[in-house]
Scaffold this active site. Structure first.
Site, mmCIF file in Angstrom:
data_model
loop_
_atom_site.group_PDB
_atom_site.id
_atom_site.type_symbol
_atom_site.label_atom_id
_atom_site.label_comp_id
_atom_site.label_asym_id
_atom_site.label_seq_id
_atom_site.Cartn_x
_atom_site.Cartn_y
_atom_site.Cartn_z
ATOM 1 N N GLU A 187 0.948 -1.334 -0.155
ATOM 2 C CA GLU A 187 -0.413 0.384 -0.191
ATOM 3 C C GLU A 187 1.188 1.360 0.112
ATOM 4 O OE1 GLU A 187 -3.852 -1.320 2.172
ATOM 5 O OE2 GLU A 187 -2.817 -0.412 3.348
ATOM 6 N N CYS A 225 3.329 8.631 1.439
ATOM 7 C CA CYS A 225 4.108 7.807 2.259
ATOM 8 C C CYS A 225 3.795 6.366 1.145
ATOM 9 C CB CYS A 225 3.481 7.483 3.600
ATOM 10 S SG CYS A 225 3.580 5.991 4.474
ATOM 11 N N CYS A 285 6.767 -7.347 6.209
ATOM 12 C CA CYS A 285 7.888 -6.349 7.078
ATOM 13 C C CYS A 285 7.782 -7.396 8.204
ATOM 14 C CB CYS A 285 7.541 -5.856 8.291
ATOM 15 S SG CYS A 285 9.126 -4.621 8.726
ATOM 16 N N CYS A 323 7.521 -5.446 15.285
ATOM 17 C CA CYS A 323 6.724 -4.433 15.992
ATOM 18 C C CYS A 323 5.545 -5.193 16.335
ATOM 19 C CB CYS A 323 6.876 -3.272 15.392
ATOM 20 S SG CYS A 323 8.737 -3.273 14.770
ATOM 21 N N CYS A 375 2.418 -3.121 14.976
ATOM 22 C CA CYS A 375 2.203 -2.624 14.070
ATOM 23 C C CYS A 375 1.913 -4.057 12.850
ATOM 24 C CB CYS A 375 3.878 -2.986 13.164
ATOM 25 S SG CYS A 375 3.864 -2.245 11.857
ATOM 26 N N LEU A 401 11.732 4.606 17.673
ATOM 27 C CA LEU A 401 11.807 4.531 18.892
ATOM 28 C C LEU A 401 10.927 4.124 20.373
ATOM 29 C CD1 LEU A 401 14.454 4.749 20.455
ATOM 30 C CD2 LEU A 401 13.359 7.329 21.144
ATOM 31 N N ASN A 410 -3.184 3.870 16.661
ATOM 32 C CA ASN A 410 -4.415 3.371 15.408
ATOM 33 C C ASN A 410 -4.862 2.108 15.492
ATOM 34 O OD1 ASN A 410 -4.918 5.974 13.863
ATOM 35 N ND2 ASN A 410 -2.721 5.589 13.832
ATOM 36 N N CYS A 468 -0.778 6.191 10.260
ATOM 37 C CA CYS A 468 0.726 5.263 10.773
ATOM 38 C C CYS A 468 0.182 4.019 11.294
ATOM 39 C CB CYS A 468 1.180 6.069 11.359
ATOM 40 S SG CYS A 468 3.134 6.273 11.541
HETATM 41 S S1 SF4 Z 1 6.541 -0.427 12.680
HETATM 42 FE FE1 SF4 Z 1 5.862 -2.465 11.046
HETATM 43 S S2 SF4 Z 1 6.632 -2.211 9.688
HETATM 44 FE FE2 SF4 Z 1 8.658 -1.117 10.146
HETATM 45 S S3 SF4 Z 1 9.809 -1.626 10.946
HETATM 46 FE FE3 SF4 Z 1 8.252 -2.418 12.434
HETATM 47 S S4 SF4 Z 1 6.568 -4.187 12.396
HETATM 48 FE FE4 SF4 Z 1 8.620 -3.069 9.825
#
Ligand code: SF4
Length: 388
Positions: free
Chosen positions: A98, A111, A118, A122, A125, A243, A319, A362
């Protein structure tokens, strides 16, 4: 050099100026043709080689046999009530990534994504929940900007209305002023796709490419420290760092790459980057998670890390997405956290959420990803995804 793809044709969007010159020379033509070609592609937004009318007809015919301008196919477009646009783009038959355009007074930010999914996992995320499939190619990264500029031109005509010098340098493949800033904050960790991201940055900044100022291109990383040092040698763009926590114990949980590259190493790489690049400051992204990382004492801990350094903290209201265990911090908590940072001498702002109604904010980008990760770190691999 970008290899010919499945179509057998070289995608010109994947070539930096020197690579294009070399490619053109390989066809037996003069290298200045590369600049003419880039002018057509990036300034005039023309993707059809046969329509590039100031190129010799024979050369056009020869080039059209072996090359093309190809952008990712649009699978879907959503437009938010606030004007934010989110495109789902096809990576392969069964996968999608996206990109998001955020219009604001005086600027328009695109963006873009650097990977399909990924692998860095995280915990807050949405992209991470889908796993990782592959790196986007340079042409797919550059193609997002090229495509968005054309789509926006067709949809909204001219860009943000602001005649200030600050907003004068914008992407103008056609006639409008539409995209003023490009941020690598979509799906993926850009520094895990170093080999393809670096040439894409070069095309974004090249006078004959998109000709963006280095301050208007931002690369956001979760902290791949060795690649940050390499980035300092090879590119010159604004740096943002995810961070999200003021100490290693919490960051290990939220951003697992921290177990490999703890905060002290990460910050050292940030200050080195600024020194090398003559940069003004590093932006630290900090997602506000209710009851997790949003207390006044954690704000003071963050002050101790950043005070005295050229740092800005961008507080991002979380979000929520289906299945997440996190909640957004209340606005009053976010404001108190910001005030604590400012009182401690650290510049801090609260990001306005955009595109909430289309899940474009985001950390919400999802796409369609077939997870290919195999080796686990916590829950997911980091090894498969990192390419340098
Ligand atoms: S925030 Fe999401 S997209 Fe960004 S590095 Fe971490 S897992 Fe990957």
């Amino acid at each position: 050099m970008s290899a010919p793809t499945a179509t057998g044709l070289t995608n010109l969007l994947g070539l930096t100026r020197p690579q294009l010159e070399e490619y053109i020379a390989g066809l037996g033509s003069k290298s200045f043709r590369a600049r003419q070609l880039m002018n057509w592609i990036y300034k005039r937004g023309e993707g059809r080689i046969t329509q590039m009318t100031d190129l010799a007809k024979d050369f056009r015919a020869q080039l059209a046999q072996c090359a093309q301008v190809r952008v990712p196919r649009i699978c879907a477009l959503q437009v938010s009530a606030d004007g934010t646009r989110k495109w789902k783009l096809e990576a392969d038959a069964s996968q999608a990534f996206e990109m998001v355009y955020i219009p604001e007074p005086g600027r328009g930010t695109l963006c873009i994504s650097s990977q399909v999914g990924c692998a860095l996992d995280c915990s807050f995320c949405s992209t991470a929940q889908q796993g990782f499939n592959r790196n986007l190619t340079t042409a797919e990264i550059v193609g997002q900007v090229w495509l968005a500029a054309r789509e926006l031109e067709a949809a909204v005509g001219g860009g943000p209305e602001d005649d200030s010098e600050e907003s004068a340098q914008v992407i103008t493949p056609l006639s409008g002023r539409i995209i003023s800033n490009v941020v690598f904050m979509g799906m993926g960790e850009p520094l895990a796709n170093f080999r393809n991201v670096i040439p894409a940055l070069s095309i974004l900044l090249d006078d004959f490419g998109f000709d963006l100022s280095r301050r208007r291109v931002t690369l956001s990383t979760s902290g791949l420290v060795p690649q940050m040092y390499k980035l300092a040698e090879e590119a010159n763009v604004a740096l943002a760092v995810s961070l999200h926590a003021p100490n290693d114990a919490l960051r290990n949980e939220l951003v697992p790459i921290n177990r490999k590259h703890p905060i002290s190493e990460l910050l050292a790489a940030c200050w080195h980057y600024l020194d090398e690049q003559n940069g003004r400051s590093v932006t630290f992204e900090y997602v506000m998670l209710d009851g997790v990382n949003d207390s006044p004492s954690q704000a003071r801990e963050l002050v101790r890390l950043l005070r005295g350094h050229p740092a800005k903290v961008n507080l991002i209201p979380f979000n929520p997405y289906p299945g997440t265990r996190y909640r957004r911090s209340p606005l009053a908590t976010i404001q108190r956290f910001r005030d604590e940072l400012i009182r401690g001498g650290v510049l801090a702002t609260i990001r306005r959420t955009r595109g909430d109604d289309i899940d474009a904010a985001c950390g919400q980008l999802a796409g369609r990803v077939i997870d290919r990760t195999t080796v686990r770190l916590g829950n997911k691999t980091i090894g498969l995804a990192v390419q340098s």
